[in-house]
Each structure stands twice: as C-alpha cells, then as structure tokens.
Scaffold this motif. Structure first.
Motif, PDB file in Angstrom:
ATOM      1  N   PRO A  50      27.656  35.327  62.628  1.00 49.00           N
ATOM      2  CA  PRO A  50      28.308  36.642  62.612  1.00 49.00           C
ATOM      3  C   PRO A  50      29.649  36.622  61.881  1.00 49.00           C
ATOM      4  O   PRO A  50      29.991  37.583  61.200  1.00 49.00           O
ATOM      5  N   ASP A  51      30.393  35.545  62.007  1.00 50.80           N
ATOM      6  CA  ASP A  51      31.689  35.457  61.330  1.00 50.80           C
ATOM      7  C   ASP A  51      31.520  35.518  59.814  1.00 50.80           C
ATOM      8  O   ASP A  51      32.320  36.123  59.108  1.00 50.80           O
ATOM      9  N   ALA A  52      30.463  34.867  59.330  1.00 50.52           N
ATOM     10  CA  ALA A  52      30.187  34.868  57.898  1.00 50.52           C
ATOM     11  C   ALA A  52      29.809  36.276  57.440  1.00 50.52           C
ATOM     12  O   ALA A  52      30.210  36.722  56.364  1.00 50.52           O
ATOM     13  N   ILE A  53      29.054  36.994  58.277  1.00 54.31           N
ATOM     14  CA  ILE A  53      28.684  38.367  57.936  1.00 54.31           C
ATOM     15  C   ILE A  53      29.923  39.244  57.879  1.00 54.31           C
ATOM     16  O   ILE A  53      30.100  40.039  56.961  1.00 54.31           O
ATOM     17  N   ARG A  54      30.796  39.064  58.846  1.00 57.62           N
ATOM     18  CA  ARG A  54      32.034  39.842  58.869  1.00 57.62           C
ATOM     19  C   ARG A  54      32.828  39.639  57.585  1.00 57.62           C
ATOM     20  O   ARG A  54      33.342  40.581  56.987  1.00 57.62           O
ATOM     21  N   PHE A  55      32.925  38.381  57.203  1.00 58.48           N
ATOM     22  CA  PHE A  55      33.677  38.039  55.999  1.00 58.48           C
ATOM     23  C   PHE A  55      33.030  38.679  54.772  1.00 58.48           C
ATOM     24  O   PHE A  55      33.693  39.315  53.955  1.00 58.48           O
ATOM     25  N   CYS A  56      31.722  38.529  54.644  1.00 57.40           N
ATOM     26  CA  CYS A  56      31.006  39.065  53.486  1.00 57.40           C
ATOM     27  C   CYS A  56      31.032  40.591  53.485  1.00 57.40           C
ATOM     28  O   CYS A  56      31.068  41.219  52.435  1.00 57.40           O
ATOM     29  N   PHE A  57      31.024  41.152  54.687  1.00 60.31           N
ATOM     30  CA  PHE A  57      31.013  42.609  54.804  1.00 60.31           C
ATOM     31  C   PHE A  57      32.254  43.217  54.175  1.00 60.31           C
ATOM     32  O   PHE A  57      32.177  44.193  53.435  1.00 60.31           O
TER      33      PHE A  57
END
Ligand SMILES: [Zn+2]
Length: 113
Positions: free
Chosen positions: A38-45
């Motif tokens: 989820p942290d990676a998604i947040r960053f990419c988002f």
C-alpha cells in the motif's frame, strides 16, 4: 516497479469513471494476499495523479485479511500467504478473501449545474 503500472491503471479507471469531475476521495481494496505494498501505491498515486482530476484526492486503502476455505473439511481459516494449511492437514484451500484489487469507492466533487 510493479506498483507503478498498477497505479497507472487505477488512475486511468478512476478518471474514466469521474467523467471530468474532480475526484475527492478514492477508496481502494487491496487484499493482504496480493503482495502489493500500500505504501508503494500511495507513493505512485501522488506521481500518477499529478496534473489530473485526481490530484489532491484522498487515497484510502482498505486491506481485507486473507481468508481460505478447506476443500476437504470445509473449515475457514485465516491466511498470511496464498499457501496455507488447514488444521485437518489439508493444503487444498480455496481463497475466499484477500486477493481483491479493486476500486471500491470514488467520491466526486458535485458539479453545479
Ligand atoms: Zn480442513
């Protein structure tokens, strides 16, 4: 990075649904068995949303825990990985929760008509 392509897809789908309206909140369901961070998604988002109608939207990530059902005795058990073992000794399991990867909710800014 795996999550970048995934987030690009999510952003594209969300923009498609928004149909020109600003997106205030995006709720994602990311099952714990998906191996997506989820942290990676947040960053990419933040990167993907920049300059689009999704910019500044609140990203909420729900993580349903893994749940499987034994095909032998029918018991349900919680899973930390897609491969688990039932208390009866069987490893023949059906995953019934935890592999979700969907946009659950999209909150749009109301357009004044
Ligand atoms: Zn069993």
């Amino acid at each position: 990075m795996h999550e970048l392509g995934l987030t690009e897809t999510i952003v594209a789908i969300a923009l498609d649904h928004a149909q020109g309206a600003h997106v205030l909140r995006l709720t994602l369901e990311v099952g714990q068995l998906t191996a997506v961070m989820p942290d990676a998604i947040r960053f990419c988002f933040d990167v993907c949303a920049q300059g689009t109608l999704l910019e500044g939207a609140v990203l909420e990530i729900i993580q349903p825990p893994g749940l499987g059902q034994c095909r032998v005795c029918g018991a349900t058990l919680s899973l930390d990985s897609p491969f688990g073992q039932c208390t009866c000794g069987s490893v023949d399991l059906t995953i019934i929760q935890g592999q979700e990867l969907i946009i659950k909710e999209l909150e749009l800014e109301e357009l004044c008509v």
